[in-house]
Design a protein around this motif. Structure first.
Motif, PDB file in Angstrom:
ATOM      1  N   MET A   1      65.515 -74.362  18.185  1.00  0.00           N
ATOM      2  CA  MET A   1      64.256 -75.032  17.936  1.00  0.00           C
ATOM      3  C   MET A   1      64.294 -75.608  16.528  1.00  0.00           C
ATOM      4  SD  MET A   1      60.320 -73.589  18.016  1.00  0.00           S
ATOM      5  CE  MET A   1      60.374 -73.062  19.691  1.00  0.00           C
ATOM      6  N   ASP A   2      63.770 -76.783  16.413  1.00  0.00           N
ATOM      7  CA  ASP A   2      63.727 -77.450  15.121  1.00  0.00           C
ATOM      8  C   ASP A   2      62.833 -76.658  14.169  1.00  0.00           C
ATOM      9  OD1 ASP A   2      64.104 -79.344  13.172  1.00  0.00           O
ATOM     10  OD2 ASP A   2      62.546 -80.688  13.942  1.00  0.00           O
ATOM     11  N   ASN A   3      63.258 -76.578  12.922  1.00  0.00           N
ATOM     12  CA  ASN A   3      62.526 -75.798  11.929  1.00  0.00           C
ATOM     13  C   ASN A   3      61.114 -76.346  11.709  1.00  0.00           C
ATOM     14  OD1 ASN A   3      62.251 -73.687  10.199  1.00  0.00           O
ATOM     15  ND2 ASN A   3      63.260 -74.686   8.481  1.00  0.00           N
ATOM     16  N   ALA A   4      60.950 -77.676  11.761  1.00  0.00           N
ATOM     17  CA  ALA A   4      59.631 -78.275  11.561  1.00  0.00           C
ATOM     18  C   ALA A   4      58.689 -77.910  12.715  1.00  0.00           C
ATOM     19  CB  ALA A   4      59.754 -79.779  11.444  1.00  0.00           C
ATOM     20  N   VAL A   5      59.216 -77.885  13.932  1.00  0.00           N
ATOM     21  CA  VAL A   5      58.397 -77.502  15.086  1.00  0.00           C
ATOM     22  C   VAL A   5      57.973 -76.047  14.960  1.00  0.00           C
ATOM     23  CG1 VAL A   5      58.362 -77.214  17.588  1.00  0.00           C
ATOM     24  CG2 VAL A   5      59.478 -79.215  16.582  1.00  0.00           C
ATOM     25  N   TYR A   6      58.903 -75.191  14.587  1.00  0.00           N
ATOM     26  CA  TYR A   6      58.599 -73.769  14.407  1.00  0.00           C
ATOM     27  C   TYR A   6      57.528 -73.578  13.344  1.00  0.00           C
ATOM     28  CZ  TYR A   6      59.083 -68.904  13.046  1.00  0.00           C
ATOM     29  OH  TYR A   6      58.827 -67.606  12.738  1.00  0.00           O
ATOM     30  N   ASP A   7      57.684 -74.262  12.221  1.00  0.00           N
ATOM     31  CA  ASP A   7      56.703 -74.130  11.144  1.00  0.00           C
ATOM     32  C   ASP A   7      55.334 -74.653  11.583  1.00  0.00           C
ATOM     33  OD1 ASP A   7      58.484 -72.958   9.405  1.00  0.00           O
ATOM     34  OD2 ASP A   7      59.016 -74.848   8.397  1.00  0.00           O
ATOM     35  N   GLY A   8      55.316 -75.726  12.341  1.00  0.00           N
ATOM     36  CA  GLY A   8      54.053 -76.260  12.840  1.00  0.00           C
ATOM     37  C   GLY A   8      53.352 -75.310  13.788  1.00  0.00           C
ATOM     38  N   LEU A   9      54.112 -74.727  14.725  1.00  0.00           N
ATOM     39  CA  LEU A   9      53.529 -73.771  15.666  1.00  0.00           C
ATOM     40  C   LEU A   9      53.069 -72.506  14.960  1.00  0.00           C
ATOM     41  CD1 LEU A   9      55.961 -74.112  18.697  1.00  0.00           C
ATOM     42  CD2 LEU A   9      53.595 -74.910  18.537  1.00  0.00           C
ATOM     43  N   ARG A  10      53.836 -72.080  13.976  1.00  0.00           N
ATOM     44  CA  ARG A  10      53.451 -70.883  13.225  1.00  0.00           C
ATOM     45  C   ARG A  10      52.177 -71.137  12.435  1.00  0.00           C
ATOM     46  NH1 ARG A  10      56.888 -67.470   8.753  1.00  0.00           N
ATOM     47  NH2 ARG A  10      55.179 -66.075   8.280  1.00  0.00           N
ATOM     48  N   HIS A  11      52.066 -72.304  11.820  1.00  0.00           N
ATOM     49  CA  HIS A  11      50.851 -72.637  11.076  1.00  0.00           C
ATOM     50  C   HIS A  11      49.645 -72.693  12.013  1.00  0.00           C
ATOM     51  CE1 HIS A  11      48.164 -74.397   8.169  1.00  0.00           C
ATOM     52  NE2 HIS A  11      47.931 -75.413   8.999  1.00  0.00           N
ATOM     53  N   PHE A  12      49.824 -73.288  13.195  1.00  0.00           N
ATOM     54  CA  PHE A  12      48.741 -73.352  14.178  1.00  0.00           C
ATOM     55  C   PHE A  12      48.308 -71.949  14.596  1.00  0.00           C
ATOM     56  CE2 PHE A  12      47.253 -73.474  18.568  1.00  0.00           C
ATOM     57  CZ  PHE A  12      46.175 -74.336  18.438  1.00  0.00           C
ATOM     58  N   ALA A  13      49.267 -71.079  14.866  1.00  0.00           N
ATOM     59  CA  ALA A  13      48.951 -69.720  15.287  1.00  0.00           C
ATOM     60  C   ALA A  13      48.283 -68.935  14.165  1.00  0.00           C
ATOM     61  CB  ALA A  13      50.214 -68.999  15.744  1.00  0.00           C
ATOM     62  N   ASP A  14      48.713 -69.167  12.934  1.00  0.00           N
ATOM     63  CA  ASP A  14      48.119 -68.447  11.807  1.00  0.00           C
ATOM     64  C   ASP A  14      46.687 -68.878  11.545  1.00  0.00           C
ATOM     65  OD1 ASP A  14      50.370 -66.966  11.368  1.00  0.00           O
ATOM     66  OD2 ASP A  14      51.130 -68.196   9.727  1.00  0.00           O
ATOM     67  N   SER A  15      46.357 -70.116  11.813  1.00  0.00           N
ATOM     68  CA  SER A  15      45.011 -70.591  11.506  1.00  0.00           C
ATOM     69  C   SER A  15      44.117 -70.550  12.747  1.00  0.00           C
ATOM     70  CB  SER A  15      45.061 -71.996  10.927  1.00  0.00           C
ATOM     71  OG  SER A  15      45.711 -72.867  11.835  1.00  0.00           O
ATOM     72  N   TRP A  16      44.355 -71.420  13.712  1.00  0.00           N
ATOM     73  CA  TRP A  16      43.487 -71.516  14.873  1.00  0.00           C
ATOM     74  C   TRP A  16      43.666 -70.346  15.831  1.00  0.00           C
ATOM     75  CZ3 TRP A  16      39.441 -74.268  14.387  1.00  0.00           C
ATOM     76  CH2 TRP A  16      39.457 -75.369  13.552  1.00  0.00           C
ATOM     77  N   GLY A  17      44.836 -69.766  15.872  1.00  0.00           N
ATOM     78  CA  GLY A  17      45.034 -68.582  16.710  1.00  0.00           C
ATOM     79  C   GLY A  17      44.172 -67.427  16.229  1.00  0.00           C
ATOM     80  N   LEU A  18      44.091 -67.276  14.926  1.00  0.00           N
ATOM     81  CA  LEU A  18      43.249 -66.221  14.349  1.00  0.00           C
ATOM     82  C   LEU A  18      41.775 -66.484  14.648  1.00  0.00           C
ATOM     83  CD1 LEU A  18      43.013 -63.704  12.587  1.00  0.00           C
ATOM     84  CD2 LEU A  18      42.922 -65.206  10.603  1.00  0.00           C
ATOM     85  N   VAL A  19      41.352 -67.723  14.533  1.00  0.00           N
ATOM     86  CA  VAL A  19      39.962 -68.081  14.837  1.00  0.00           C
ATOM     87  C   VAL A  19      39.662 -67.804  16.309  1.00  0.00           C
ATOM     88  CG1 VAL A  19      38.339 -70.007  15.005  1.00  0.00           C
ATOM     89  CG2 VAL A  19      39.810 -69.784  12.989  1.00  0.00           C
ATOM     90  N   TYR A  20      40.583 -68.148  17.193  1.00  0.00           N
ATOM     91  CA  TYR A  20      40.410 -67.918  18.629  1.00  0.00           C
ATOM     92  C   TYR A  20      40.292 -66.422  18.931  1.00  0.00           C
ATOM     93  CZ  TYR A  20      41.492 -67.819  23.605  1.00  0.00           C
ATOM     94  OH  TYR A  20      41.461 -67.573  24.957  1.00  0.00           O
ATOM     95  N   MET A  21      41.167 -65.621  18.368  1.00  0.00           N
ATOM     96  CA  MET A  21      41.126 -64.174  18.610  1.00  0.00           C
ATOM     97  C   MET A  21      39.845 -63.553  18.050  1.00  0.00           C
ATOM     98  SD  MET A  21      43.660 -63.533  20.451  1.00  0.00           S
ATOM     99  CE  MET A  21      44.107 -61.841  20.386  1.00  0.00           C
ATOM    100  N   LEU A  22      39.388 -64.030  16.903  1.00  0.00           N
ATOM    101  CA  LEU A  22      38.146 -63.540  16.320  1.00  0.00           C
ATOM    102  C   LEU A  22      36.961 -63.904  17.220  1.00  0.00           C
ATOM    103  CD1 LEU A  22      36.740 -62.154  13.935  1.00  0.00           C
ATOM    104  CD2 LEU A  22      36.549 -64.408  12.877  1.00  0.00           C
ATOM    105  N   ALA A  23      36.957 -65.101  17.772  1.00  0.00           N
ATOM    106  CA  ALA A  23      35.881 -65.517  18.670  1.00  0.00           C
ATOM    107  C   ALA A  23      35.861 -64.656  19.935  1.00  0.00           C
ATOM    108  CB  ALA A  23      36.034 -66.985  19.033  1.00  0.00           C
TER     109      ALA A  23
END
Length: 61
Positions: A1-23
């Protein structure tokens, strides 16, 4: 997997994933403490004790 894709998915999970789980957590918490939840919980807890069907023989056949 491309490093940029991994970093993008990780950033998404760290931000919006946390908001989703909190909701989800807050929604479940509100569902449990809503008025009337106690009566439903007590009724659900009594379901196994209210089985009035007699046990007759082996049901594997």
């Amino acid at each position: 997997m491309d490093n940029a894709v991994y970093d993008g998915l990780r950033h998404f999970a760290d931000s919006w994933g946390l908001v989703y789980m909190l909701a989800i957590f807050i929604a479940v918490l509100l569902f449990v403490i809503r008025p009337g939840a106690s009566a439903h919980a007590k009724a659900a807890a009594r379901i196994p004790l209210e089985d009035n069907e007699p046990i007759t023989g082996d049901k594997t056949q």
